[in-house]
Each structure stands twice: as C-alpha cells, then as structure tokens.
Design a protein around this motif. Structure first.
Motif, PDB file in Angstrom:
ATOM      1  N   GLY A   1       0.781  -1.101  -0.187  1.00 51.80           N
ATOM      2  CA  GLY A   1      -0.295   0.077   0.064  1.00 51.80           C
ATOM      3  C   GLY A   1       0.900   1.168  -0.013  1.00 51.80           C
ATOM      4  O   GLY A   1       1.876   1.176   0.526  1.00 51.80           O
ATOM      5  N   LEU A   2       0.168   2.258  -0.497  1.00 46.28           N
ATOM      6  CA  LEU A   2       0.940   3.718  -0.660  1.00 46.28           C
ATOM      7  C   LEU A   2       0.034   4.645  -0.043  1.00 46.28           C
ATOM      8  O   LEU A   2      -1.232   4.698  -0.578  1.00 46.28           O
ATOM      9  CB  LEU A   2       1.261   3.779  -2.068  1.00 46.28           C
ATOM     10  CG  LEU A   2       2.120   5.021  -2.360  1.00 46.28           C
ATOM     11  CD1 LEU A   2       3.411   4.994  -1.739  1.00 46.28           C
ATOM     12  CD2 LEU A   2       2.544   5.242  -4.068  1.00 46.28           C
ATOM     13  N   PHE A   3       0.177   5.533   0.828  1.00 39.31           N
ATOM     14  CA  PHE A   3      -0.731   6.322   1.698  1.00 39.31           C
ATOM     15  C   PHE A   3      -0.051   7.776   1.662  1.00 39.31           C
ATOM     16  O   PHE A   3       1.053   8.058   1.584  1.00 39.31           O
ATOM     17  CB  PHE A   3      -0.667   5.862   2.901  1.00 39.31           C
ATOM     18  CG  PHE A   3      -0.912   4.336   3.202  1.00 39.31           C
ATOM     19  CD1 PHE A   3      -2.415   3.932   3.700  1.00 39.31           C
ATOM     20  CD2 PHE A   3      -0.363   3.378   3.336  1.00 39.31           C
ATOM     21  CE1 PHE A   3      -2.863   2.638   3.799  1.00 39.31           C
ATOM     22  CE2 PHE A   3      -0.416   2.014   3.296  1.00 39.31           C
ATOM     23  CZ  PHE A   3      -1.866   1.744   3.647  1.00 39.31           C
ATOM     24  N   LEU A   4      -1.187   8.722   1.566  1.00 42.55           N
ATOM     25  CA  LEU A   4      -1.064   9.982   1.662  1.00 42.55           C
ATOM     26  C   LEU A   4      -1.451  10.469   2.682  1.00 42.55           C
ATOM     27  O   LEU A   4      -2.663  10.344   3.189  1.00 42.55           O
ATOM     28  CB  LEU A   4      -1.481  10.816   0.589  1.00 42.55           C
ATOM     29  CG  LEU A   4      -1.098  10.627  -0.885  1.00 42.55           C
ATOM     30  CD1 LEU A   4      -1.500  11.452  -1.893  1.00 42.55           C
ATOM     31  CD2 LEU A   4       0.522  10.978  -0.893  1.00 42.55           C
ATOM     32  N   GLY A   5      -1.169  11.576   3.717  1.00 40.04           N
ATOM     33  CA  GLY A   5      -1.608  11.987   4.829  1.00 40.04           C
ATOM     34  C   GLY A   5      -0.964  13.595   5.141  1.00 40.04           C
ATOM     35  O   GLY A   5      -0.066  13.661   4.699  1.00 40.04           O
ATOM     36  N   PRO A   6      -1.498  14.193   5.923  1.00 40.79           N
ATOM     37  CA  PRO A   6      -0.910  15.417   6.517  1.00 40.79           C
ATOM     38  C   PRO A   6       0.135  15.253   7.253  1.00 40.79           C
ATOM     39  O   PRO A   6       0.147  14.295   8.144  1.00 40.79           O
ATOM     40  CB  PRO A   6      -2.069  16.318   7.240  1.00 40.79           C
ATOM     41  CG  PRO A   6      -3.063  14.854   7.818  1.00 40.79           C
ATOM     42  CD  PRO A   6      -2.977  13.832   6.637  1.00 40.79           C
TER      43      PRO A   6
END
Length: 214
Positions: free
Chosen positions: A147-152
């Motif tokens: 998985g590849l995740f984006l977040g603040p």
C-alpha cells in the motif's frame, strides 16, 4: 540446521509442540514498551497465505530480552551483519520521490514546482515514484509493496491517511551499495479527494506525509 533455516517451536507446559515453523517465516518481532516482560512476533506462509501473531508474557524482563537477543542473533547469522541495539536489528533506508503527470500530448512529465513545493492540479492524475535504497551494511529483502498512503505531515492518525488505488508496482534492482527498490503508484484526486489537502488552505502550501507498507 542453524540461522534462518532453523525452526522455532511453541511448547505447552508439558513441552508438547503447539506450533512450529522455519525461523525465516518470522516477519516482525518486538517487545512491549509498557510491559517490559512481554514480546510478540508475527509469521506467515507464502504457500497458504496464512499469517500468525504470537504474544508472550515472560517471567521477567531479563528472560524477555534473552529471547529477543536469541532471535536477533539467529537472523544475524542468515543476513549480513547489522546493528543490534537492545535486541533490535536495525536497517536504514534512504528514500527519494518524484511526482509526474501527463502533459497535453499524453507524455509523463514532472509536476510543476515552485522551489520545494509541488503545484498540483485537481484535474490531473498524479504518478508517484518512490525510490528506496538501503544505506547501511545490513540487507533486508523487501518482497512487495502492499500500500501507498498520503496524509497530513502534522498527523500520525491512520484515519487521516488515504490509501492510493492499486495497482502499486515495486521493481527491484541492485547497485554497488545493495538492493534498490522503485515503488510506483497513481493518485487520482477526483476518485480519492484528500480534504485535508484542499480544505481551507487559502492558497498556502501544505506539508504532506507519504507512507509505504512493505
């Protein structure tokens, strides 16, 4: 056999084997920060797709550390020598990232930047390319990216991170310093809107954290 080709066994109070597997099936091992006499490890089998989590409470902190040091020593025999601190085998990685998008002719080009800031457009697909390179003498083989995740950047709450759509690709190569991995993913802002990125930003740049599950 010895090293990672050996087997571990979990015994009951009568020393009957409850479970056994090759040491190399162990995926992760850790001790509890709040309960120093407890440790746990996970293991898995490729052929069956089954995964196990084992948690143990030892009679003392010293017994717990002896078990963890034994496991670290076993893995250290199977891999290049690494750095062991307090029963933990340490691996270091350097990461770099590119972000691409399609131009008017359909070719992938780097996203426009203003100094160190990416200028993203909500109407464009963004192609993320992350290069992972080991930077110390230890060798840890990464089999796949889940998985590849984006977040603040100012939050570690998993609920604030968005999982990018599959497919996530991972390619492996080799350089003089060891293995190198290239992970590719696609972010479609229309399908996966990151509200924390666009909401109330008043035209200001926002810092983003990118996480990979390998």
């Amino acid at each position: 056999s010895s090293g990672i080709n050996a087997e571990y066994g979990i015994l009951d109070e009568n020393k009957e084997v409850l479970h056994s597997d090759p040491v190399k099936s162990v995926l992760y091992c850790t001790k509890s920060a709040s309960l120093p006499n407890c440790f746990a490890f996970t293991s898995g089998k490729k052929d069956t797709g089954m995964y196990y989590c084992h948690a143990f409470k030892c009679t003392s902190k010293d017994v717990c550390m002896r078990v963890l040091n034994t496991m670290a020593t076993t893995f250290n025999k199977g891999f290049k020598k690494g750095s062991i601190t307090d029963g933990t085998l340490e691996f270091e990685f350097d990461l770099s990232m590119e972000m691409l998008e399609e131009d008017a002719t359909g070719n992938l080009v780097p996203v426009a930047q203003d100094k160190d800031v990416f200028k993203l457009r909500e109407t464009k697909l963004h192609h993320l390319i992350i290069t992972v390179r080991q930077s110390n003498s230890s060798t840890l083989i990464l089999e796949r990216c889940c998985g590849l995740f984006l977040g603040p950047a100012d939050s570690t709450d998993p609920e604030n991170f968005s999982l990018l759509d599959m497919p996530i690709e991972m390619e492996m190569g080799t350089v003089a310093t060891g293995p190198i991995y290239v992970i590719k993913g696609i972010w479609d802002p229309a399908a996966q809107p990151c509200h924390w990125l666009t909401h109330d930003n008043k035209g200001q740049a926002k810092a983003v954290s990118i996480a990979i599950d390998v």
